[in-house]
Design a protein around this motif. Sequence first.
Motif, PDB file in Angstrom:
ATOM      1  N   LEU A 102       9.581  11.085  -6.044  1.00  0.00           N
ATOM      2  CA  LEU A 102       9.018  10.630  -4.524  1.00  0.00           C
ATOM      3  C   LEU A 102       7.813  11.263  -4.146  1.00  0.00           C
ATOM      4  N   SER A 106       5.943   8.450  -2.629  1.00  0.00           N
ATOM      5  CA  SER A 106       5.981   7.904  -1.429  1.00  0.00           C
ATOM      6  C   SER A 106       4.961   9.038  -0.600  1.00  0.00           C
ATOM      7  N   LYS A 107       3.957   8.558  -0.129  1.00  0.00           N
ATOM      8  CA  LYS A 107       3.168   9.413   0.262  1.00  0.00           C
ATOM      9  C   LYS A 107       3.655  10.289   1.713  1.00  0.00           C
ATOM     10  N   PHE A 109       7.004  10.776   1.984  1.00  0.00           N
ATOM     11  CA  PHE A 109       7.866  11.592   1.731  1.00  0.00           C
ATOM     12  C   PHE A 109       7.073  12.947   1.172  1.00  0.00           C
ATOM     13  N   GLU A 126       2.139   9.093  10.270  1.00  0.00           N
ATOM     14  CA  GLU A 126       2.791   7.821   9.555  1.00  0.00           C
ATOM     15  C   GLU A 126       3.148   6.741  10.669  1.00  0.00           C
ATOM     16  N   THR A 128       4.641   2.351  10.854  1.00  0.00           N
ATOM     17  CA  THR A 128       5.097   1.078  10.196  1.00  0.00           C
ATOM     18  C   THR A 128       4.845   0.099  11.221  1.00  0.00           C
ATOM     19  N   ASP A 151       1.982   3.847   1.891  1.00  0.00           N
ATOM     20  CA  ASP A 151       3.100   4.901   1.385  1.00  0.00           C
ATOM     21  C   ASP A 151       3.179   4.891  -0.239  1.00  0.00           C
ATOM     22  N   GLY A 152       3.661   3.716  -0.826  1.00  0.00           N
ATOM     23  CA  GLY A 152       4.167   3.754  -2.095  1.00  0.00           C
ATOM     24  C   GLY A 152       3.197   3.620  -3.099  1.00  0.00           C
ATOM     25  N   ALA A 184       4.596  -1.506  -0.840  1.00  0.00           N
ATOM     26  CA  ALA A 184       4.129  -0.098  -0.895  1.00  0.00           C
ATOM     27  C   ALA A 184       3.331   0.285   0.121  1.00  0.00           C
ATOM     28  N   LYS A 187       4.457   1.112   5.047  1.00  0.00           N
ATOM     29  CA  LYS A 187       4.525   2.281   5.757  1.00  0.00           C
ATOM     30  C   LYS A 187       3.058   2.862   5.393  1.00  0.00           C
TER      31      LYS A 187
END
Length: 426
Positions: A102, A106-107, A109, A126, A128, A151-152, A184, A187
């Motif tokens: 992760l 996940s950026k 995370f 961050e 959403t 994010d992903g 991805a 978020k």
Amino acid sequence: MRILLLGSGGREHALAWKLSQSVWANPLYIAPGNPGTAQHGINVDLDITEFHSIGKFCIKEKIEMIVVGPEEPLVNGLYDYFKSNEGLKKIYFIGPSRKGALLEGSKAFAKEFMQRHHIPTAAYREFTINNYEEGIKYLKEHALPIVIKADGLAGGKGVAICTHHLEAIAEFELMIQEAKFGEAGKKVVVEEFLKGIELSVFVITDGKNYLLLPEAKDYKRAREGDTGLNTGGMGAVSPVPFATPDFMHKVEERIIRPTIAGLDKEKIDYVGFLFFGLISVQGEPYIIEYNCRMGDPETEVIIPRLESDLVGLLIAATQHELKKTQIRVDKRSVATVMAVCRGYPITYQKGLVITGLEEKFGKQSLVFQAGTAKQDGNIVTKGGRVFCVSSYADTITEAVNTSLDVMEYIDFDGMNYRTDIGFEFK
Ligand code: AMP
Ligand code: GLY
């Protein structure tokens, strides 16, 4: 030791070349590999997204060590799949758990992890769909340029550096409202722009200790002088002249040690390679990103400089013995130049015949294949980045020139490459 290496790029050709030199590696399988990896082991036609087939193959062939090249299987939990299966859990696994992956997957995370462990990075927020309006307001007041990241995993394309507020808002909207990067990008991380010079630093870790590999700099832009579109990487050099002992000391103290200690503290299983994408801002290191694997094309310059037996190092990592292990590094410089297809990184043509690849170029140069395939007895193009030439020399400039000389002997229709890799270090 019966080894399976997953992946099919230039990185995996370089890893296969190195692994196969070890007295421990017998046999070496590569899945799916490419015609280059087939020179050093046995290619196996497996889909690296199909965990069940990988597991079945490992049991059938009594695989003892699996080395994962690319991030995708790791982010999707291949480690966890192996550890939860009786027949597979004893296999030495080189690559982190899903949770460890992760850091790349996940950026958000990764940024939260950096904050928890006080690791210097760009300030960020961050957003959403739930705090979308707040995000727009935040962007309007943000200093320029603004960095916006999905994010992903987005195949290296999920980052926009916006020089106008309207552009930033449009990008933000595309990611969140229009799902430009699918899941991805639902978020989004908005971060401060750091101005400096980038480098890539790599370690092999056993989750508590680590070995520092040679550092590298890659050249992501498609055209000379760092212009044009972002690519997967057009070349790389190692060592990096501004990575002085003093600078690397700061990198270890402020970034690498707290990261490894953080993994340990949070009980995240991590045995494998960890890539730190860094930026030096007036001599002070900041982390831009983590990757849970080796870089490509950085591997094609780092691995040739590694004198130690790679299988031995990886065994030491799985046995949590890195504290007692040292590595030996070739003092020479290595530069790699990537040959790409016409139209890359937007489009490219598959199936073009490549000539000259299998010539012998002397001990100072290595040709690593990336997007290639075998077809009717020929080696043909299969990806945008087709192959690279890595060369050793006493200086970066000489190493680049040696690779450029070799390029003259290899050809396919529309082949092009940058001639200015390492230009800042001339
Ligand atoms: P990443 O996928 O996070 O590595 O970002 C891709 C590229 O965008 C990096 O290699 C940098 O060149 C650039 N980049 C990302 N974040 C920043 C930042 N905060 N400041 C400046 N450049 C950045
Ligand atoms: N060369 C950068 C990467 O592998 O992500």
